[in-house]
Structure formats: structure tokens, C-alpha cells
Design an enzyme around this catalytic site. Structure first.
Site, mmCIF file in Angstrom:
data_model
loop_
_atom_site.group_PDB
_atom_site.id
_atom_site.type_symbol
_atom_site.label_atom_id
_atom_site.label_comp_id
_atom_site.label_asym_id
_atom_site.label_seq_id
_atom_site.Cartn_x
_atom_site.Cartn_y
_atom_site.Cartn_z
ATOM 1 N N ASP A 88 0.844 -1.194 0.000
ATOM 2 C CA ASP A 88 0.000 0.000 0.000
ATOM 3 C C ASP A 88 0.882 1.248 0.000
ATOM 4 O O ASP A 88 1.905 1.287 0.682
ATOM 5 C CB ASP A 88 -0.863 -0.032 1.272
ATOM 6 N N THR A 260 -8.284 2.151 9.412
ATOM 7 C CA THR A 260 -8.763 2.823 10.634
ATOM 8 C C THR A 260 -9.858 2.044 11.349
ATOM 9 O O THR A 260 -9.824 1.920 12.582
ATOM 10 C CB THR A 260 -9.242 4.243 10.285
HETATM 11 O O1 LIG Z 1 -6.669 4.205 2.384
HETATM 12 C C1 LIG Z 1 -6.247 3.592 3.375
HETATM 13 C C2 LIG Z 1 -7.139 3.319 4.581
HETATM 14 O O2 LIG Z 1 -7.851 4.449 4.937
HETATM 15 P P1 LIG Z 1 -8.664 4.514 6.329
HETATM 16 O O3 LIG Z 1 -7.840 5.366 7.236
HETATM 17 O O4 LIG Z 1 -9.984 5.141 5.980
HETATM 18 O O5 LIG Z 1 -8.836 3.117 6.878
HETATM 19 N N1 LIG Z 1 -4.979 3.072 3.381
HETATM 20 O O6 LIG Z 1 -4.250 3.153 2.260
HETATM 21 C C3 LIG Z 1 -4.395 2.475 4.589
HETATM 22 C C4 LIG Z 1 -3.864 3.583 5.473
HETATM 23 C C5 LIG Z 1 -2.646 4.296 4.991
HETATM 24 C C6 LIG Z 1 -1.401 3.994 5.793
HETATM 25 O O7 LIG Z 1 -1.678 3.439 7.023
HETATM 26 NA NA NA Z 2 -3.135 0.619 -2.085
HETATM 27 ZN ZN LIG Z 3 -4.669 4.935 1.292
#
Ligand SMILES: O=C(COP(=O)(O)O)N(O)CCCCO
Ligand code: NA
Ligand SMILES: [Zn+2]
Length: 311
Positions: A88, A260
Site C-alpha cells: 500500500d 482505521t
Molecule cells: O486508504 C487507506 C485506509 O484508509 P482509512 O484510514 O480510511 O482506513 N490506506 O491506504 C491504509 C492507510 C494508509 C497507511 O496506514
Molecule cells: Na493501495
Molecule cells: Zn490509502
């Protein structure tokens, strides 16, 4: 079985359902997520940020990437649901290459903060390398606001659907994350949640690839309430309303990044357990209490997004 993320998402895109991509930083979250996906007979995408890789490798990038591939493959190879591991928000070349070399199913090259031409150039480069290694690629157009885990952006810059068409054609990217108004973390909107559904619809029509929603956690009130009852301070927390999420899936979102909601569920279970069991100090018990809530959220999300039973 361990699969390429693209296989999971192409099927979802054809049938207009979505698959959550759950972030993991440790073993406990992964176990909870896998149990939930098995019970729901759902395809599973787990993903790690660069910070998670650094954390698991105790500072060593390649060890961290290897740690997650070994752990996920160990279990994936012994279950009959498809499981993919995704990098990610890959912003740094060394993390992306480490993930490809370690055996990740897919990687995100996140150059969304760069000017369009630079994002396109970087994405093209990673697609060439990743595809040569049989790894699929996600990229992002437009910017999310919000801060989480060193993923910082100034403010929302919404995707330009015409640019998205050119971007997908020129880069060969396998799936695209269009910024449509969400942001990372637990404090997503100042006032009312406002997603640009029209823009999302246009991006799907023009690109025809699986689409990813970042910042998709709903910040579920029942878990916020438990966390706060046992001492957490989450005042002002606000996520994506579930009806908005449903609409995004109907308009062609197929991967729903969820971090989250799992974090809040875990801390709610942990705080509750610690308060109610002052004599307990076995980590398997108190971390197990967090796991239990994470698994609940996972199972609800798999049902809600329509991928339960699709394994
Ligand atoms: O888009 C998201 C998740 O978003 P959310 O904070 O709404 O769960 N991610 O890409 C995971 C969080 C980024 C790094 O920890
Ligand atoms: Na991603
Ligand atoms: Zn993200």
C-alpha cells in the site's frame, strides 16, 4: 491459495462488488482478518504500508517484506480462499522493489503528489518492472487529504476523469485509485461527508479498470463508543457513511482500503479487556480481545461490500 490481486479485482469489477483491502502491521491483525474471510468464504486482500514493512523488519526493509510474504503465504497456501498481499502507498523505489523481490502479489506506486507527467513516468517504470515479475500494479490520481502512518497530503485534489483515461492507457496500470473526496484516518470530514460520485462514474466509464477507494473506513460508532467508554479520546472522529460506500461500489469501486476501522475495533477490544481483567497479563489473552473485535468488523465489511461467498 496465494493469488495475484488483479485476479481478485477483475472478477469483482465484472460483477460490480468490492473486496476490502485490510492493512496489517503484525501477526494478530492478520490472524483475525484471515479467520473472518474464511468464515465468510470471501476473497482476501491484505496490504502493508511502507511503515508496516519497516516495523515488521525492525528497521530492515527487505526483512520486513519477507516477513509478511512468509507469514501470508504460510497460511494462504493452506486455505481454499484466494489471498493476495499488496504493498500500500509505495512511495519509495526501495520498498517497491523489496516487495516485488519478496513475492508480494501487487504493489502500489503512489506518486499522486507529483505533477501528472511525473506520476505517469514513475508509474510506467514500476509497471514495466512489476509486470516482468508477474506482479500487478495500483496507482493513484488526485490527492487525499489527511495524515496517517506518514501518508500525508496537503488537501483534497480530486481526480480528472479525462486524465485518468490517458493515465491508464499510457501506463498499463492494473487498477487505479481515483481521489474523490475521502481522506485517511479517523477525522475525514470537517462537516458533512462529500464524495464526488459523478466524477467516480466518469472515471469508471473512461478507464474500465478495477478502481480503489482509499480512506474508506466508516469509523463505526459502536466501536468508537466502546473505545471511549474505556478511556480512548476519539472526539471528532468521522468516517465514510456506509450508504456512501455502497454507492461507490455500485459506481465501480472494487478494492476498499480499510485500516482505521480495524485499528479502532482493536483498541476498543483491548481497552475493554484490560479494564475488566486487571489481573491478566498474558498477551495472547489481551491481544486476543482486540482480535475478536477486528474479526467482527472484517466479517461485517465482507458482507457489506458483497464479496462474502465469492471465494
Ligand atoms: O486508504 C487507506 C485506509 O484508509 P482509512 O484510514 O480510511 O482506513 N490506506 O491506504 C491504509 C492507510 C494508509 C497507511 O496506514
Ligand atoms: Na493501495
Ligand atoms: Zn490509502
Amino acid at each position: 491459495m496465494y493469488v495475484n490481486t488483479k485476479d481478485i479485482l477483475e472478477k469483482a469489477s465484472k460483477e460490480y462488488y468490492a473486496v476490502p483491502a485490510f492493512n496489517i502491521n503484525n501477526m494478530e491483525f492478520f490472524h483475525a482478518i484471515l479467520e473472518g474471510a474464511l468464515e465468510k468464504r470471501a476473497p482476501l486482500i491484505v496490504e502493508t504500508s511502507e511503515g508496516a514493512i519497516k516495523y515488521a523488519g525492525n528497521g530492515d526493509i527487505f526483512k520486513g517484506a519477507r516477513f509478511f510474504v512468509e507469514m501470508v503465504r504460510l497460511f494462504a497456501d493452506s486455505v481454499d480462499i484466494p489471498v493476495a498481499l499488496h504493498l500500500d502507498h509505495g512511495k519509495h523505489f526501495e520498498y517497491i522493489i523489496a516487495a516485488i523481490k519478496a513475492g508480494y502479489s501487487s504493489v502500489m506506486i503512489d506518486a499522486s503528489e507529483e505533477p501528472f507527467e511525473e506520476n505517469l513516468r514513475k508509474t510506467k517504470e514500476i509497471v514495466k518492472i512489476a509486470h516482468a515479475a508477474g506482479v500487478s500494479v495500483e496507482a493513484e490520481l488526485g490527492q487525499l487529504a489527511g495524515v496517517e502512518d506518514n501518508v500525508v497530503a496537503a488537501e483534497n485534489v480530486l481526480v480528472d476523469p479525462e486524465q485518468a483515461k490517458i493515465f491508464v492507457e499510457e501506463t498499463g496500470v492494473d487498477f487505479l485509485a481515483p481521489a474523490i473526496g475521502t481522506s485517511h484516518g479517523a477525522f475525514k470530514f470537517k462537516g458533512e461527508a462529500k464524495l464526488d460520485f459523478e466524477r467516480l462514474k466518469k472515471v469508471k466509464e473512461l478507464t474500465k479498470v478495477p478502481l480503489v477507494l482509499h480512506g474508506a473506513s466508516s469509523v463505526l460508532p459502536e466501536y468508537v463508543r466502546i473505545a471511549e467508554e474505556y478511556g480512548a479520546d476519539l472526539s471528532g472522529a468521522k468516517g465514510v457513511p456506509e450508504e456512501d460506500l455502497k454507492k461507490c461500489v455500485e459506481l465501480g469501486i472494487n478494492k476498499v482500503n480499510t485500516d482505521t476501522d480495524l485499528r479502532i475495533a482493536f483498541i476498543a477490544g483491548l481497552r475493554k479487556y484490560l479494564k475488566e481483567n486487571p489481573k491478566e497479563f498474558d498477551p495472547r489473552h489481551y491481544l486476543g480481545a482486540g482480535k475478536k473485535f477486528v474479526k467482527e468488523v472484517v466479517m461485517n465489511r465482507l458482507e457489506f461490500l458483497g464479496c462474502a461467498g465469492k471465494a
